[in-house]
Design a protein around this motif. Sequence first.
Motif, PDB file in Angstrom:
ATOM      1  N   ILE A  94     -32.245 -32.512  59.473  1.00  0.00           N
ATOM      2  CA  ILE A  94     -30.956 -31.831  59.324  1.00  0.00           C
ATOM      3  C   ILE A  94     -30.414 -31.397  60.686  1.00  0.00           C
ATOM      4  O   ILE A  94     -29.206 -31.357  60.911  1.00  0.00           O
ATOM      5  CB  ILE A  94     -31.050 -30.643  58.320  1.00  0.00           C
ATOM      6  CG1 ILE A  94     -29.667 -30.116  57.954  1.00  0.00           C
ATOM      7  CG2 ILE A  94     -31.913 -29.510  58.848  1.00  0.00           C
ATOM      8  CD1 ILE A  94     -28.796 -31.071  57.196  1.00  0.00           C
ATOM      9  N   LYS A  95     -31.327 -31.093  61.610  1.00  0.00           N
ATOM     10  CA  LYS A  95     -30.879 -30.712  62.961  1.00  0.00           C
ATOM     11  C   LYS A  95     -30.209 -31.885  63.668  1.00  0.00           C
ATOM     12  O   LYS A  95     -29.205 -31.721  64.353  1.00  0.00           O
ATOM     13  CB  LYS A  95     -32.070 -30.207  63.786  1.00  0.00           C
ATOM     14  CG  LYS A  95     -32.662 -28.913  63.248  1.00  0.00           C
ATOM     15  CD  LYS A  95     -33.846 -28.463  64.100  1.00  0.00           C
ATOM     16  CE  LYS A  95     -34.528 -27.254  63.483  1.00  0.00           C
ATOM     17  NZ  LYS A  95     -35.763 -26.898  64.237  1.00  0.00           N
ATOM     18  N   GLU A  96     -30.804 -33.062  63.485  1.00  0.00           N
ATOM     19  CA  GLU A  96     -30.208 -34.278  64.050  1.00  0.00           C
ATOM     20  C   GLU A  96     -28.873 -34.584  63.381  1.00  0.00           C
ATOM     21  O   GLU A  96     -27.877 -34.884  64.031  1.00  0.00           O
ATOM     22  CB  GLU A  96     -31.139 -35.482  63.780  1.00  0.00           C
ATOM     23  CG  GLU A  96     -32.348 -35.539  64.654  1.00  0.00           C
ATOM     24  CD  GLU A  96     -32.000 -36.054  66.044  1.00  0.00           C
ATOM     25  OE1 GLU A  96     -31.300 -37.077  66.140  1.00  0.00           O
ATOM     26  OE2 GLU A  96     -32.423 -35.428  67.024  1.00  0.00           O
ATOM     27  N   TYR A  97     -28.914 -34.521  62.066  1.00  0.00           N
ATOM     28  CA  TYR A  97     -27.750 -34.918  61.272  1.00  0.00           C
ATOM     29  C   TYR A  97     -26.537 -34.069  61.621  1.00  0.00           C
ATOM     30  O   TYR A  97     -25.434 -34.572  61.801  1.00  0.00           O
ATOM     31  CB  TYR A  97     -28.107 -34.773  59.792  1.00  0.00           C
ATOM     32  CG  TYR A  97     -27.014 -35.169  58.834  1.00  0.00           C
ATOM     33  CD1 TYR A  97     -26.885 -36.487  58.403  1.00  0.00           C
ATOM     34  CD2 TYR A  97     -26.125 -34.218  58.334  1.00  0.00           C
ATOM     35  CE1 TYR A  97     -25.891 -36.852  57.517  1.00  0.00           C
ATOM     36  CE2 TYR A  97     -25.123 -34.577  57.444  1.00  0.00           C
ATOM     37  CZ  TYR A  97     -25.011 -35.894  57.045  1.00  0.00           C
ATOM     38  OH  TYR A  97     -24.020 -36.238  56.169  1.00  0.00           O
ATOM     39  N   SER A  98     -26.755 -32.762  61.712  1.00  0.00           N
ATOM     40  CA  SER A  98     -25.641 -31.841  61.992  1.00  0.00           C
ATOM     41  C   SER A  98     -25.398 -31.675  63.479  1.00  0.00           C
ATOM     42  O   SER A  98     -24.422 -31.047  63.876  1.00  0.00           O
ATOM     43  CB  SER A  98     -25.931 -30.446  61.419  1.00  0.00           C
ATOM     44  OG  SER A  98     -26.357 -30.513  60.091  1.00  0.00           O
TER      45      SER A  98
END
Lengths: 163, 87
Positions: A94-98
């Motif tokens: 989620i850190k990568e995605y956002s």
Amino acid sequence: MFRTTVNRIPLRSTFSQSILRPQTALRFLSSETKNAIESAVNSAKVVLFMKGTPQQPQCGFSRATIQMLGQQGVDPEKFAAYNVLEDQELREGIKEYSQWPTIPQLYVDKEFVGGCDIVMSMAQSGELTELLEKHDALIPEEPYDEAEPEKAADAEVKPRSRD
Amino acid sequence: MSLTVGYLEQIIKDRLEAALVQVQDMSGGCGQAFAVIIVSDVFKGKNKLMRHRIVNKALEQEIAAIHAFTQKGFTVEEWEKQKNDYQ
């Protein structure tokens, strides 16, 4: 792979516990992870990626954020929370995605809104209410005052129908 | 990795051309949690999300290494109007 079924407020998070994975950060999101995160983001109007559950947040920032959403009156039917502590792949993914380094992360209508600091300052300025209203994510107001206006409306109609 | 208030202040000043930086260690000394106020004109014309992204990018390695990071970004002009609320 984590499951992507929707987890609504009173329930547990939807990302199932997965086998322990090495704690290395994902440099590139696998398409599986990306798809799973996308369906999580799409699973409700208001989606929160948090540490712990809405009932039992595991971090002060997640707790503060869930409380603010509660105070705003977010409709539980339109809300889903995902516990990143249950899934290492989600936590890193989620850190990568956002492109956002911290948890919690709030999405409204598939758009990334921000983390705890941003949600808090938006709550204080009224922008958060505005945003949630715009996306029809709040519990509808109780129709306290509607009884009387309805009677009034009836009264107007009836005399006409007599002719 | 453990960060100090002084080091964090210095890199924020350097990397974000900050006119003023206030770093508060919220961790009780273990160097894992910080609250920062950053006053810099790199924030001019940027909304909150964009400001946070600028800071997150500039401090990518550092933020990834600590547990908690909370930030507020102001332009010089905004800070002049609001600083009394934060002192």
